[in-house]
Write an enzyme that holds these catalytic residues in place. Structure first.
Site, PDB file in Angstrom:
ATOM      1  N   TRP A 107       0.836  -1.203   0.000  1.00  0.00           N
ATOM      2  CA  TRP A 107       0.000   0.000   0.000  1.00  0.00           C
ATOM      3  C   TRP A 107       0.871   1.253   0.000  1.00  0.00           C
ATOM      4  O   TRP A 107       0.602   2.219  -0.708  1.00  0.00           O
ATOM      5  CB  TRP A 107      -0.970   0.005   1.179  1.00  0.00           C
ATOM      6  CG  TRP A 107      -1.956  -1.116   1.127  1.00  0.00           C
ATOM      7  CD1 TRP A 107      -2.082  -2.137   2.027  1.00  0.00           C
ATOM      8  CD2 TRP A 107      -2.955  -1.366   0.116  1.00  0.00           C
ATOM      9  NE1 TRP A 107      -3.088  -2.991   1.636  1.00  0.00           N
ATOM     10  CE2 TRP A 107      -3.638  -2.538   0.471  1.00  0.00           C
ATOM     11  CE3 TRP A 107      -3.327  -0.700  -1.062  1.00  0.00           C
ATOM     12  CZ2 TRP A 107      -4.675  -3.075  -0.286  1.00  0.00           C
ATOM     13  CZ3 TRP A 107      -4.361  -1.227  -1.828  1.00  0.00           C
ATOM     14  CH2 TRP A 107      -5.017  -2.397  -1.444  1.00  0.00           C
TER      15      TRP A 107
ATOM     16  N   ASP B  90      -1.511   7.021   6.187  1.00  0.00           N
ATOM     17  CA  ASP B  90      -2.564   6.091   5.778  1.00  0.00           C
ATOM     18  C   ASP B  90      -2.807   5.200   6.990  1.00  0.00           C
ATOM     19  O   ASP B  90      -1.941   4.420   7.374  1.00  0.00           O
ATOM     20  CB  ASP B  90      -2.079   5.277   4.565  1.00  0.00           C
ATOM     21  CG  ASP B  90      -3.042   4.155   4.186  1.00  0.00           C
ATOM     22  OD1 ASP B  90      -4.068   3.965   4.862  1.00  0.00           O
ATOM     23  OD2 ASP B  90      -2.746   3.450   3.184  1.00  0.00           O
TER      24      ASP B  90
ATOM     25  N   LYS C  75     -11.957  -1.501   7.322  1.00  0.00           N
ATOM     26  CA  LYS C  75     -11.188  -2.392   8.184  1.00  0.00           C
ATOM     27  C   LYS C  75     -11.489  -2.211   9.671  1.00  0.00           C
ATOM     28  O   LYS C  75     -11.360  -3.136  10.428  1.00  0.00           O
ATOM     29  CB  LYS C  75      -9.703  -2.249   7.919  1.00  0.00           C
ATOM     30  CG  LYS C  75      -9.328  -3.013   6.658  1.00  0.00           C
ATOM     31  CD  LYS C  75      -8.348  -2.320   5.805  1.00  0.00           C
ATOM     32  CE  LYS C  75      -8.233  -2.995   4.448  1.00  0.00           C
ATOM     33  NZ  LYS C  75      -7.505  -2.143   3.510  1.00  0.00           N
TER      34      LYS C  75
HETATM   35  C1  LIG Z   1      -6.923  -1.782   2.440  1.00  0.00           C
HETATM   36  C2  LIG Z   1      -5.890  -0.754   2.448  1.00  0.00           C
HETATM   37  C3  LIG Z   1      -5.823   0.236   1.457  1.00  0.00           C
HETATM   38  C4  LIG Z   1      -6.751   0.276   0.262  1.00  0.00           C
HETATM   39  O1  LIG Z   1      -7.969   0.752   0.623  1.00  0.00           O
HETATM   40  P1  LIG Z   1      -9.118   0.963  -0.485  1.00  0.00           P
HETATM   41  O2  LIG Z   1     -10.164   1.686   0.307  1.00  0.00           O
HETATM   42  O3  LIG Z   1      -9.535  -0.384  -0.941  1.00  0.00           O
HETATM   43  O4  LIG Z   1      -8.551   1.778  -1.591  1.00  0.00           O
HETATM   44  C5  LIG Z   1      -4.844   1.203   1.587  1.00  0.00           C
HETATM   45  N1  LIG Z   1      -3.984   1.211   2.608  1.00  0.00           N
HETATM   46  C6  LIG Z   1      -4.010   0.257   3.574  1.00  0.00           C
HETATM   47  C7  LIG Z   1      -3.036   0.311   4.703  1.00  0.00           C
HETATM   48  C8  LIG Z   1      -4.961  -0.756   3.530  1.00  0.00           C
HETATM   49  O5  LIG Z   1      -5.001  -1.693   4.478  1.00  0.00           O
END
Ligand SMILES: *Cc1c(COP(=O)(O)O)cnc(C)c1O
Length: 358
Positions: free
Chosen positions: A100, A167, A191
């Site tokens: 990511w 993020d 999540k």
């Molecule tokens: C799942 C995830 C993403 C991607 O998220 P989307 O909403 O599907 O674009 C980005 N960064 C991390 C750390 C993730 O776990």
């Protein structure tokens, strides 16, 4: 309904309370006689949900004045692009701790000068790089606090000499965070805080407006600040379930309590991974271990038993424990809503498998 133990990495387990409240709102939202997916997002009933959801975020995460909380579409993946669009003028610095993080860096490189400060790609991201130097001439430093695929986590709010952006898709609301150390925190909701479809953005207002490029309207955070996250139609259902999830979290006692519960669940599983001679954890240093995503593989002598353990666990109701293809083995995601009883069931399953196969 059959009983399962849901360890999916995302979308994933959500509080039963939130799901049940959402079912009711799908039938009749706030006494309007309409489903939440039928009402106008300009109605006062919906506006109340938007206001309350933002207030819950501010209260639970203790967000200081001067920050806005936005609920947008596009997922965290769209933020990989909008972050550099809104903040990169001369140079941006990124910490590459997983796929990511790598994707975020790729988008920044497409916008301007973006550099990788340190990377753990050399060993399939099984550690968090340390001892790196953050370039002070960069506009911001971008980190991924929890590396969902590899099970590593930066569980402290690091000191950065330049504005920090994170993020936090997979560990937001798992622990208290000092928001004042960041100019922006973002992530997909799916999540820890709700269903897929809504993306949260916590942004410091006075950090905006410093780049000279034209920012397309929908990609400009100012558009969404002015529009109260309703410049265009928001993902209403996802936001509502997020609202219920936040209320559940608040009802439990908030982030300090949540963090204690998460550490307790996490220790249960790591203790078993470390104790059980049939398995080994994949993260190199214990201090880098995530309390959200737990990764392990079969020990060398038992490599041929991987499929057998997977089948054994499946029979006992374990869902979503297959490791990501780049790491192999197993991964159990113990997000906020994952009950301790599920972790205990997984640990019991690992112990039973050892007894029968060693
Ligand atoms: C799942 C995830 C993403 C991607 O998220 P989307 O909403 O599907 O674009 C980005 N960064 C991390 C750390 C993730 O776990």
């Amino acid at each position: 309904m059959k009983t399962v133990h849901n360890f999916n990495a995302g979308p994933c387990v959500l509080p039963k309370e939130a799901i049940n409240a959402a079912i009711e709102a799908l039938k009749d939202f706030a006494g309007t006689g309409m489903s939440v997916i039928e009402v106008s997002h300009r109605s006062k009933e919906w506006q109340a949900v938007m206001d309350e959801t933002e207030a819950l975020w501010k209260e639970i995460l203790n967000i200081p004045d001067g920050y806005k909380v936005l609920f947008l579409g596009g997922g965290a993946s769209t933020q990989f692009l909008t972050v550099p669009m809104n903040f990169l003028e001369k140079k941006a610095a990124y910490l590459e701790t997983g796929v990511w993080a790598k994707k975020a860096l790729k988008e920044a490189k497409g916008i301007g000068n973006a550099v990788c400060v340190a990377s753990s790609a050399d060993t399939i991201f099984n550690y968090i790089p340390k001892g790196y130097t953050i370039p002070t001439d960069a506009d911001y430093f971008h980190i991924t606090t929890n590396n969902t695929i590899y099970g590593t986590e930066i569980r402290e709010d690091i000191n950065s000499p330049i504005p920090l952006i994170a993020d936090m898709s997979s560990d937001i609301m798992s622990r208290p965070v000092d928001v004042s150390k960041y100019i922006m925190i973002y992530g997909g909701a799916q999540k820890n805080v709700g269903p897929a479809g809504v993306t949260f953005v916590i942004v410091k207002e006075d950090a905006l407006g410093k780049v000279s490029r034209y920012i397309p309207t929908m990609l400009d955070y100012k558009t969404h600040i002015e529009g109260g996250s309703m410049f265009n139609t928001p993902p209403v259902f996802s936001i509502l379930v997020m609202n219920y999830t936040m209320k559940w979290l608040k009802g439990l006692g908030g982030l300090k309590v949540m963090e204690q519960m998460n550490i307790e669940k996490s220790n249960l599983l790591y203790n078993e991974i470390d104790r059980n001679s049939m398995f080994v954890g994949t993260v190199a240093n214990k201090e880098d271990r995530s309390i959200m995503n737990h990764c392990w593989v079969m020990a060398e002598a038992y490599k041929d038993k991987e499929d057998a353990f997977m089948a054994f666990a499946k029979e006992r109701g374990m869902v979503g424990i297959k490791g990501h293809r780049s790491v192999g083995g197993f991964r159990a995601s113990l997000y906020n809503a994952c009950p301790k009883a599920s972790v205990e069931a997984l640990v019991a399953c690992m112990q039973e498998f050892e007894k029968l196969n060693k």
